[in-house]
Design a protein around this motif. Structure first.
Motif, mmCIF file in Angstrom:
data_model
loop_
_atom_site.group_PDB
_atom_site.id
_atom_site.type_symbol
_atom_site.label_atom_id
_atom_site.label_comp_id
_atom_site.label_asym_id
_atom_site.label_seq_id
_atom_site.Cartn_x
_atom_site.Cartn_y
_atom_site.Cartn_z
ATOM 1 N N GLU A 24 104.488 150.282 38.894
ATOM 2 C CA GLU A 24 103.475 149.849 37.930
ATOM 3 C C GLU A 24 102.536 151.000 37.568
ATOM 4 O OE1 GLU A 24 99.498 147.102 37.985
ATOM 5 O OE2 GLU A 24 101.262 146.299 38.998
ATOM 6 N N PHE A 25 102.059 151.733 38.555
ATOM 7 C CA PHE A 25 101.034 152.747 38.331
ATOM 8 C C PHE A 25 101.609 154.074 37.852
ATOM 9 C CE2 PHE A 25 97.416 155.453 39.848
ATOM 10 C CZ PHE A 25 96.437 154.856 39.069
ATOM 11 N N VAL A 26 102.730 154.494 38.431
ATOM 12 C CA VAL A 26 103.337 155.767 38.038
ATOM 13 C C VAL A 26 104.097 155.596 36.732
ATOM 14 C CG1 VAL A 26 104.997 157.563 38.688
ATOM 15 C CG2 VAL A 26 103.472 156.589 40.402
ATOM 16 N N GLY A 27 104.727 154.460 36.567
ATOM 17 C CA GLY A 27 105.485 154.220 35.346
ATOM 18 C C GLY A 27 106.905 154.732 35.468
ATOM 19 N N GLY A 28 107.515 154.934 34.314
ATOM 20 C CA GLY A 28 108.911 155.332 34.289
ATOM 21 C C GLY A 28 109.095 156.755 33.836
ATOM 22 N N THR A 29 109.648 156.899 32.652
ATOM 23 C CA THR A 29 110.021 158.234 32.214
ATOM 24 C C THR A 29 108.990 158.911 31.333
ATOM 25 O OG1 THR A 29 111.222 157.248 30.364
ATOM 26 C CG2 THR A 29 112.495 157.756 32.340
ATOM 27 N N ASN A 30 108.024 158.176 30.775
ATOM 28 C CA ASN A 30 107.101 158.876 29.884
ATOM 29 C C ASN A 30 105.675 158.359 29.852
ATOM 30 O OD1 ASN A 30 107.540 156.558 28.509
ATOM 31 N ND2 ASN A 30 108.614 157.471 26.784
ATOM 32 N N ASP A 31 105.396 157.145 30.214
ATOM 33 C CA ASP A 31 104.032 156.634 30.090
ATOM 34 C C ASP A 31 103.483 156.326 31.473
ATOM 35 O OD1 ASP A 31 101.719 155.834 28.734
ATOM 36 O OD2 ASP A 31 102.339 153.739 28.844
ATOM 37 N N SER A 32 102.736 157.247 32.022
ATOM 38 C CA SER A 32 102.234 157.094 33.378
ATOM 39 C C SER A 32 100.723 156.907 33.383
ATOM 40 C CB SER A 32 102.593 158.324 34.213
ATOM 41 O OG SER A 32 101.955 158.245 35.467
ATOM 42 N N HIS A 33 100.314 155.719 33.806
ATOM 43 C CA HIS A 33 98.888 155.434 33.973
ATOM 44 C C HIS A 33 98.292 156.422 34.983
ATOM 45 C CE1 HIS A 33 95.214 153.126 34.292
ATOM 46 N NE2 HIS A 33 95.384 153.039 35.594
ATOM 47 N N MET A 34 99.018 156.689 36.055
ATOM 48 C CA MET A 34 98.537 157.579 37.104
ATOM 49 C C MET A 34 98.275 158.984 36.565
ATOM 50 S SD MET A 34 100.484 159.012 40.499
ATOM 51 C CE MET A 34 101.555 160.036 39.506
ATOM 52 N N MET A 35 99.231 159.529 35.835
ATOM 53 C CA MET A 35 99.078 160.897 35.338
ATOM 54 C C MET A 35 97.927 160.994 34.333
ATOM 55 S SD MET A 35 101.143 162.764 37.051
ATOM 56 C CE MET A 35 101.004 164.303 36.170
ATOM 57 N N LYS A 36 97.788 159.993 33.470
ATOM 58 C CA LYS A 36 96.680 160.004 32.505
ATOM 59 C C LYS A 36 95.338 159.978 33.222
ATOM 60 C CE LYS A 36 99.102 157.716 28.741
ATOM 61 N NZ LYS A 36 99.314 156.430 28.084
ATOM 62 N N GLU A 37 95.213 159.089 34.217
ATOM 63 C CA GLU A 37 93.960 158.980 34.962
ATOM 64 C C GLU A 37 93.645 160.278 35.692
ATOM 65 O OE1 GLU A 37 93.115 155.946 37.985
ATOM 66 O OE2 GLU A 37 93.298 154.492 36.380
ATOM 67 N N TRP A 38 94.645 160.837 36.343
ATOM 68 C CA TRP A 38 94.466 162.064 37.117
ATOM 69 C C TRP A 38 94.055 163.218 36.205
ATOM 70 C CZ3 TRP A 38 97.505 166.655 37.574
ATOM 71 C CH2 TRP A 38 97.241 167.408 38.717
ATOM 72 N N LYS A 39 94.753 163.350 35.092
ATOM 73 C CA LYS A 39 94.459 164.418 34.135
ATOM 74 C C LYS A 39 93.046 164.241 33.553
ATOM 75 C CE LYS A 39 96.055 166.119 29.690
ATOM 76 N NZ LYS A 39 97.035 165.946 28.626
ATOM 77 N N ASN A 40 92.691 163.028 33.155
ATOM 78 C CA ASN A 40 91.357 162.767 32.595
ATOM 79 C C ASN A 40 90.252 163.078 33.595
ATOM 80 O OD1 ASN A 40 92.386 162.020 30.107
ATOM 81 N ND2 ASN A 40 92.382 159.840 30.587
ATOM 82 N N PHE A 41 90.510 162.784 34.869
ATOM 83 C CA PHE A 41 89.536 163.077 35.919
ATOM 84 C C PHE A 41 89.290 164.584 36.004
ATOM 85 C CE2 PHE A 41 88.737 164.160 40.403
ATOM 86 C CZ PHE A 41 87.567 163.453 40.612
ATOM 87 N N ILE A 42 90.344 165.364 35.984
ATOM 88 C CA ILE A 42 90.211 166.820 36.068
ATOM 89 C C ILE A 42 89.514 167.373 34.826
ATOM 90 C CG2 ILE A 42 91.498 169.005 36.118
ATOM 91 C CD1 ILE A 42 93.520 167.513 37.951
ATOM 92 N N ILE A 43 89.923 166.910 33.652
ATOM 93 C CA ILE A 43 89.313 167.377 32.402
ATOM 94 C C ILE A 43 87.829 167.016 32.355
ATOM 95 C CG2 ILE A 43 89.285 167.041 29.890
ATOM 96 C CD1 ILE A 43 91.504 168.892 30.835
ATOM 97 N N GLU A 44 87.488 165.813 32.810
ATOM 98 C CA GLU A 44 86.083 165.402 32.815
ATOM 99 C C GLU A 44 85.245 166.371 33.648
ATOM 100 O OE1 GLU A 44 83.291 161.683 34.280
ATOM 101 O OE2 GLU A 44 85.410 161.322 33.881
ATOM 102 N N TRP A 45 85.712 166.719 34.833
ATOM 103 C CA TRP A 45 84.969 167.649 35.685
ATOM 104 C C TRP A 45 84.992 169.058 35.105
ATOM 105 C CZ3 TRP A 45 81.638 166.951 39.532
ATOM 106 C CH2 TRP A 45 81.547 165.673 40.079
#
Length: 179
Positions: A24-45
């Motif tokens: 559910e969180f990682v997703g499949g081949t292209n739409d990953s909730h986890m990766m978006k959240e992780w990336k947004n967290f880094i960009i925000e900081w």
């Protein structure tokens, strides 16, 4: 632990629940909730004003016998630069790291291993997506480095790119071993 405090979870969740969460969180081949959240967290900081990132300190570096003591020294420099007292001598960094970071971490890892914990796994498609997202993110940061005003560009971007590329290489290594 956070899992105990917020969810009453002691120990590791059952493997089936991990797989359900992962999918559910990682997703499949292209739409990953986890990766978006992780990336947004880094960009925000990274982009937070008026603050600047003085160092990235990946968890994996902390438990590495070469990089761990170097991170203690790096953290010490960052704290000193910001005016915080550092209560150890530079030559004590390796001892400090070994006693307060490395030994407790290894003891925790051994306890989980002895307790029969499983190693959380990802599907090949998920691993490929994660590696690709890490590579794309590194490229995005490199492009920002080229396009931003040098005076206003975050000084640690080159290190962030190195970390992201290192993570991507690690994931690609896992893929290669699974094939």
């Amino acid at each position: 632990s956070k899992a105990e405090a917020y969810h009453g979870q002691q120990g590791q969740v059952e493997k089936e629940k991990w797989i359900e969460f992962r999918d559910e969180f990682v997703g499949g081949t292209n739409d990953s909730h986890m990766m978006k959240e992780w990336k947004n967290f880094i960009i925000e900081w990274r982009d937070m004003k008026p603050y600047t990132v003085d160092a990235y300190m990946p968890w994996e570096y902390w438990i590495d016998e070469t990089q761990g003591p170097a991170l203690v020294e790096k953290l010490s420099l960052v704290l000193k630069k910001q005016g915080f007292p550092v209560l150890y001598d530079d030559e004590d960094a390796e001892c400090l790291w070994h006693k307060h970071i490395y030994e407790p971490t290894i003891a925790g890892e051994n306890k989980r291993f002895e307790g029969g914990w499983y190693e959380p796994e990802y599907t090949l498609n998920q691993l490929e997506m994660i590696a690709s997202e890490l590579e794309k993110f590194a490229t995005e940061i490199e492009e920002k480095m080229r396009n931003e005003d040098r005076e206003n560009a975050p000084p640690m971007d080159i290190h962030l790119v190195e970390i992201l590329q290192g993570y991507a290489m690690t994931v690609r290594g896992v893929i290669d071993r699974k094939m």
